[in-house]
Write a protein that holds these residues in place. Structure first.
Motif, PDB file in Angstrom:
ATOM      1  N   VAL A 540       0.489  -0.976   0.003  1.00 48.61           N
ATOM      2  CA  VAL A 540      -0.181  -0.172  -0.051  1.00 48.61           C
ATOM      3  C   VAL A 540       1.114   1.633   0.447  1.00 48.61           C
ATOM      4  O   VAL A 540       1.651   1.129   0.836  1.00 48.61           O
ATOM      5  N   PRO A 541       0.891   2.010  -1.208  1.00 50.18           N
ATOM      6  CA  PRO A 541       1.727   3.476  -0.879  1.00 50.18           C
ATOM      7  C   PRO A 541       1.732   4.453   0.015  1.00 50.18           C
ATOM      8  O   PRO A 541      -0.117   4.674   0.512  1.00 50.18           O
ATOM      9  N   LEU A 542       3.107   4.557   0.746  1.00 47.09           N
ATOM     10  CA  LEU A 542       2.570   5.263   1.696  1.00 47.09           C
ATOM     11  C   LEU A 542       2.380   6.877   1.020  1.00 47.09           C
ATOM     12  O   LEU A 542       2.986   6.826  -0.187  1.00 47.09           O
ATOM     13  N   THR A 543       1.728   7.604   1.411  1.00 53.01           N
ATOM     14  CA  THR A 543       0.788   8.955   0.720  1.00 53.01           C
ATOM     15  C   THR A 543       2.045  10.087   2.145  1.00 53.01           C
ATOM     16  O   THR A 543       2.430  10.461   3.332  1.00 53.01           O
ATOM     17  N   VAL A 544       0.968  11.642   1.457  1.00 52.18           N
ATOM     18  CA  VAL A 544       2.373  12.727   2.156  1.00 52.18           C
ATOM     19  C   VAL A 544       1.267  12.949   3.115  1.00 52.18           C
ATOM     20  O   VAL A 544       1.600  13.141   4.657  1.00 52.18           O
ATOM     21  N   SER A 545      -0.230  12.215   3.491  1.00 50.19           N
ATOM     22  CA  SER A 545      -1.011  12.330   4.716  1.00 50.19           C
ATOM     23  C   SER A 545      -0.487  11.418   6.475  1.00 50.19           C
ATOM     24  O   SER A 545      -0.626  11.562   6.520  1.00 50.19           O
ATOM     25  N   THR A 546       0.831   9.860   5.419  1.00 52.78           N
ATOM     26  CA  THR A 546       1.250   9.239   6.186  1.00 52.78           C
ATOM     27  C   THR A 546       2.269   9.391   6.362  1.00 52.78           C
ATOM     28  O   THR A 546       1.946   9.610   7.908  1.00 52.78           O
ATOM     29  N   TYR A 547       2.954  10.809   5.989  1.00 46.08           N
ATOM     30  CA  TYR A 547       4.114  11.085   7.015  1.00 46.08           C
ATOM     31  C   TYR A 547       3.100  11.958   8.013  1.00 46.08           C
ATOM     32  O   TYR A 547       4.343  12.509   8.732  1.00 46.08           O
ATOM     33  N   ASN A 548       2.066  13.275   7.083  1.00 46.67           N
ATOM     34  CA  ASN A 548       2.126  14.397   8.440  1.00 46.67           C
ATOM     35  C   ASN A 548       1.313  13.944   9.443  1.00 46.67           C
ATOM     36  O   ASN A 548       1.494  14.634  10.862  1.00 46.67           O
ATOM     37  N   CYS A 549       1.028  12.109   9.760  1.00 52.51           N
ATOM     38  CA  CYS A 549       0.239  12.199  10.771  1.00 52.51           C
ATOM     39  C   CYS A 549       2.203  11.539  11.934  1.00 52.51           C
ATOM     40  O   CYS A 549       1.684  11.752  12.547  1.00 52.51           O
ATOM     41  N   LEU A 550       2.785  10.936  10.504  1.00 49.44           N
ATOM     42  CA  LEU A 550       3.687  10.340  11.553  1.00 49.44           C
ATOM     43  C   LEU A 550       4.847  11.917  12.031  1.00 49.44           C
ATOM     44  O   LEU A 550       4.962  11.816  13.479  1.00 49.44           O
ATOM     45  N   LEU A 551       4.590  12.845  11.390  1.00 46.59           N
ATOM     46  CA  LEU A 551       5.759  13.817  11.520  1.00 46.59           C
ATOM     47  C   LEU A 551       4.899  14.295  12.932  1.00 46.59           C
ATOM     48  O   LEU A 551       5.808  15.062  13.351  1.00 46.59           O
ATOM     49  N   MET A 552       3.905  14.705  12.843  1.00 42.16           N
ATOM     50  CA  MET A 552       3.126  15.311  13.636  1.00 42.16           C
ATOM     51  C   MET A 552       3.433  14.645  15.523  1.00 42.16           C
ATOM     52  O   MET A 552       3.489  15.555  16.014  1.00 42.16           O
ATOM     53  N   GLY A 553       3.129  13.757  14.923  1.00 43.47           N
ATOM     54  CA  GLY A 553       3.499  12.272  16.732  1.00 43.47           C
ATOM     55  C   GLY A 553       4.932  13.034  16.870  1.00 43.47           C
ATOM     56  O   GLY A 553       4.646  13.233  18.299  1.00 43.47           O
ATOM     57  N   PHE A 554       5.628  12.880  16.161  1.00 41.19           N
ATOM     58  CA  PHE A 554       6.675  13.352  16.184  1.00 41.19           C
ATOM     59  C   PHE A 554       7.672  15.133  17.061  1.00 41.19           C
ATOM     60  O   PHE A 554       7.992  14.496  18.028  1.00 41.19           O
TER      61      PHE A 554
END
Length: 712
Positions: A540-554
Motif C-alpha cells: 500500500v503506497p505511503l502518501t503525504v498524509s501518512t508522513y504528516n500523521c507520523l511527523l505530527m506525532g514526533f
C-alpha cells in the motif's frame, strides 16, 4: 510427354504453389496494403472460348483464374503497345467481357505508352494510341463496367528518367489539383475524404482552411456525420484553426451554409469532448452571429462541461442565449442548469427554473427534485433541511416517487448536520415505503453517529446492515475506525481494522492513515510505525498524509531527529510537502518561539506554490504576538489580505489579545470595531478577551454603535 514438357509443367506447378504460399504469407504479415499478382495475364483455360482474343502468343498466367484468388485485392493489365493490338483486345477484355462481374475486383490499366526508340515512332501515332486507351477507359466508366474512373499519376525520380525516355508522357500530378478534380467529380465525399487524409498523412500535404471547409460541406450534404465528427475532433486537438476564421470560411464556401448547422453543431461538441469549454462557448456565440440555430446535441454537453468547470456565469449566459435563439431545451438541459445553480448556491434561481421547465412542456423528474434536495442539504445554514423536506413533499404531491438516491441525499444531509435523529426518521420512512437501503445509506447513517460520538449506535448499524444483506465496504470501516480513534478507543479500532482482511476486503491508504493518526495523537508511535511497516509489506503506497500523521506525532514528542528523518524520507520517495506538512512545522516552531524560522518557512511555502491557509497565518500571527512583536503580527495579516485570504474571527481574536497584553487597548478596540465592520460575528473567545483583557482592567470598549451581544 517428353522430358522437356514434363519439366516445364512441373516448373509451372511449383511456381503456382510458391505464389499461393507467398500470397498467404504476405497477407498474414501486412493487412494494411493491397496486393496485385504482379504478372502478365491473358485468357486461359478458365475461359477457353476467349483465348482467340489474346495476342498472337501466350505468356504469363491465366488472368481470370489467378486474380480470383481471395488474397488478391485488385487486378492489373499491362499493355505494351508495340506488341499488343490494344484497341481490339482492350475493348473485348474490359468493355464487352465485363471482368468486374467475374473477378469482382478493381481493374488498373497500366504501363502503356509509345517509345521514341520504336521504329516509325511519331507524336501523332503516340497521341492516337493514348486517345484509344483513354476513350475505352471513359466508355467503360460510363457504362459502369470494370473501370470506375481515371487517375493520372507519374512519379518523377532521377533514377526512373531513362525508363520514361527522359520525358514523362503525363505531367506530374499536383495533389491540390487532384483534390479539386475530386470535388468537381461525382465520386462523393468518402472518396474525397480518403484522398484528403492519405495525402496529408503520406506525402505531407497541408490543405488550407477553405479546402477543409469545402470537404466538411460535401460530407454534410451526403449526411456523413461520423466522418465530420472524426475530422473536427482531430482538428480541434491540433488547433488547426481559430473559431472566427472557421466560421467565416465555412460561410463563404457554400450557399447553403445558413440552412445547415450540422457542422457548427459538431464543432461545439468537438471542443467540449476535448475539454475546451471556452472555445466551445465561443463557437456557440459565433454560430449565433451567423444566424445558425444549434441543437441540444451540442448545447447540452456544453452546459454540462461548464457545470463541471464551475463556470456558472457562462452557463447562465449560454442558457439565456439558447432561449433567445429559440433552441428548444429538454429535460436534460434544465436538469443540467439546475445542477449548476445548486452547486453555486443559487437555490432560489434553481427553483424558479422548474417553472421555466413547465412553460417549455418539460415535466420535472425525480432527477430534478433530487438535485434540488441535494443543493439545499449541502448549502449549510439554518433551515436548509426544512427546505429539503418541503421539496420532498412537493415531489410526492407531483406523484413522483422518491428513489433510494432521494433518501440517501436527505440522510446524508441530516447526518452531516449532526442530526442523527432526523436521519433515522428518514431511514424509517424509507423502510416503510419498501425502498431497499444500500451501502451508501448505511455509510451516511454511520458517519452521522460517529460525528456525534455515538460509536455504539454506529457499531449497531454496522451489524444490522450485514444481517440485512448489505455488505460493508472499505469506506464503512474507515468511517467507524475514524470515530473510534477520535474517542481514543484504539484497541477497538485495531480489532475492526483486522476484521477488514477477514471479510476479504483490502484496507486502503485512508484506513492505515486514520489508525496511524489515532496512534500518533495518543503518543503510541511504536504502533504507528508498525502499521506504517505493514503498509509497505502489503504494497500500500505511503502518501503525504501518512508522513504528516507520523511527523505530527514526533513533533509533539519533541523528537526533532525522527521528524527530520521523515522529511528526508519523503524527499527520497518524491513526495512533495503539502499545506498540512507546513502547518505542522510552523506549529512546532511556534511552540519553540522560533518566529524567524516560522516566517522563513512561510516564504518557502509560497515559493513552492502552496497557498497558506487561515491556520497557517493565524499560527504565525500568534507566534509574533506571544513574542510581543505586534508590528510583525500586523504585517502577517496584511500579507494575508494581499494574498486574497480575508482575516477571520480567530485572526482578530489573536491580534486583539496580543495588543491588550501589551497594554495597547485603544488599538485593540480599533481592531474589534474593524472586525465588526467586516460583518464577522464575535465568538465566545472574543467575549472572554473583552472581559478578561479589557473590562477587568478598567477599559470599557467603544463599539461605535455595533450591536455586540454576548452568546448565552
Amino acid at each position: 510427354m517428353n522430358l522437356g514438357v514434363r519439366l516445364i509443367t512441373l516448373a509451372i506447378q511449383l511456381m503456382f504453389g510458391l505464389r499461393r504460399w507467398l500470397l498467404t504469407q504476405l497477407k498474414s504479415l501486412d493487412k494494411k496494403h493491397l496486393l496485385e499478382i504482379g504478372m502478365e495475364g491473358f485468357y486461359g483455360d478458365s475461359v477457353p472460348e476467349r483465348k482467340r482474343f489474346n495476342p498472337g502468343y501466350q505468356v504469363g498466367t491465366d488472368f481470370i483464374k489467378t486474380n480470383q484468388r481471395r488474397e488478391i485485392d485488385f487486378t492489373t493489365i499491362h499493355a505494351y503497345p508495340n506488341i499488343w493490338l490494344v484497341e481490339q483486345w482492350y475493348r473485348e477484355k474490359v468493355r464487352n467481357h465485363n471482368l468486374s462481374s467475374i473477378v469482382k475486383k478493381p481493374l488498373v490499366f497500366s504501363e502503356f505508352g509509345k517509345s521514341k526508340k520504336d521504329p516509325g515512332f511519331t507524336t501523332n501515332g503516340r497521341d492516337l494510341y493514348l486517345g484509344a486507351v483513354y476513350r475505352n477507359i471513359h466508355n467503360a466508366a460510363r457504362i459502369s463496367g470494370a473501370v470506375g474512373g481515371e487517375s493520372r499519376f507519374l512519379l518523377r525520380r532521377e533514377a526512373l528518367q531513362t525508363f520514361f525516355l527522359g520525358k514523362p508522357l503525363i505531367g506530374q500530378c499536383d495533389p491540390h489539383q487532384f483534390l479539386e478534380s475530386l470535388f468537381e467529380s461525382e465520386l462523393g465525399g468518402e472518396t474525397t475524404l480518403r484522398f484528403f487524409k492519405w495525402s496529408e498523412k503520406e506525402i505531407g500535404v497541408f490543405y488550407g482552411l477553405q479546402v477543409y471547409c469545402r470537404l466538411l460541406h460535401l460530407l454534410a450534404r451526403e449526411k456523413k456525420y461520423s466522418q465530420i465528427r472524426s475530422q473536427l475532433h482531430g482538428a480541434v486537438q491540433v488547433d488547426r484553426f481559430s473559431v472566427s476564421s472557421f466560421f467565416h470560411t465555412l460561410s463563404v464556401c457554400s450557399d447553403q451554409f445558413s440552412q445547415n448547422s450540422v457542422v457548427p453543431d459538431m464543432l461545439v461538441l468537438a471542443y467540449v469532448k476535448n475539454s475546451n469549454t471556452q472555445l466551445a462557448a465561443e463557437a456557440f456565440e459565433r454560430a449565433g452571429d451567423y444566424g445558425l440555430r444549434l441543437s441540444t446535441i451540442s448545447c447540452n454537453p456544453l452546459l454540462s462541461g461548464l457545470v463541471k468547470e464551475n463556470k456558472i456565469g457562462l452557463l447562465e449566459s449560454v442558457y439565456k442565449e439558447m432561449i433567445r435563439r429559440q433552441i428548444t431545451p429538454n429535460g436534460i438541459t434544465f436538469n443540467t442548469i439546475i445542477n449548476g445553480l445548486c452547486k453555486a448556491g443559487k437555490l432560489r434561481r434553481a427553483e424558479d427554473l422548474i417553472e421555466d421547465m413547465k412553460s417549455w412542456g418539460c415535466s420535472p423528474s425525480v432527477i430534478t427534485y433530487n438535485t434540488l434536495i441535494d443543493g439545499h442539504c449541502k448549502r449549510g445554514g439554518p433551515g436548509k433541511l426544512f427546505k429539503a423536506d418541503s421539496i420532498l413533499k412537493e415531489m410526492v404531491a407531483m406523484n413522483i416517487s422518491p428513489t433510494v438516491v432521494t433518501v440517501n441525499v436527505l440522510i446524508d444531509g441530516y447526518s452531516k448536520d449532526e442530526n442523527s435523529a432526523g436521519a433515522m426518521r428518514i431511514f424509517k420512512e424509507m423502510m416503510n415505503q419498501n425502498l431497499v437501503p444500500n451501502v451508501i445509506t448505511y455509510n451516511s447513517l454511520i458517519n452521522g453517529f460517529c460525528n456525534e460520538g455515538k460509536t455504539d449506535e454506529a457499531l449497531k448499524l454496522h451489524n444490522e446492515m450485514e444481517n440485512f444483506g448489505v455488505n460493508p465496504n472499505v469506506m464503512t470501516y474507515n468511517i467507524i475506525i475514524n470515530g473510534l480513534c477520535k474517542k481514543g478507543m484504539l484497541e477497538e479500532a485495531r480489532n475492526l481494522f483486522d476484521d477488514i482482511v477477514f471479510k476479504g476486503l483490502a484496507p486502503n491508504d485512508i484506513t492505515y492513515n486514520t489508525l496511524i493518526d489515532g496512534y500518533c495523537k495518543a503518543g503510541n508511535l511504536a504502533n504507528a510505525i508498525e502499521l506504517r511497516d505493514l503498509m509497505l509489506e502489503r504494497g500500500v503506497p505511503l502518501t503525504v498524509s501518512t508522513y504528516n500523521c507520523l511527523l505530527m506525532g514526533f513533533c509533539q514528542q519533541g523528537d526533532e531527529e525522527k521528524a527530520s528523518q521523515l522529511l528526508d524520507e519523503m524527499k527520497k520517495k518524491g513526495l512533495r510537502a503539502d499545506l498540512v506538512t507546513c502547518n505542522i512545522l510552523i506549529g512546532t516552531l511556534y511552540g519553540k518561539g522560533q518566529s524567524s524560522k516560522a516566517r522563513r518557512l512561510l516564504d518557502e511555502m509560497l515559493g513552492m506554490g502552496l497557498q497558506p491557509s487561515h491556520v497557517t497565518y493565524n499560527t504565525l500571527i500568534d507566534v509574533f504576538c506571544k513574542e510581543r512583536n505586534l508590528k510583525a503580527a500586523v504585517n502577517v495579516m496584511k500579507r494575508m489580505e494581499k494574498r486574497g485570504k480575508q482575516p477571520n474571527v480567530v485572526t482578530y481574536n489573536v491580534l486583539i489579545k496580543g495588543h491588550c497584553q501589551k497594554g495597547k487597548l485603544q488599538e485593540a478596540n480599533r481592531l474589534l470595531n474593524e472586525m465588526l465592520e467586516k460583518g464577522l460575528v464575535p465568538n465566545r473567545f472574543t467575549y472572554d478577551i473583552i472581559r478578561d483583557e479589557m473590562m477587568d482592567k478598567g477599559f470599557i470598549p467603544d463599539i461605535d454603535g455595533h450591536l455586540c451581544t454576548s452568546p448565552s
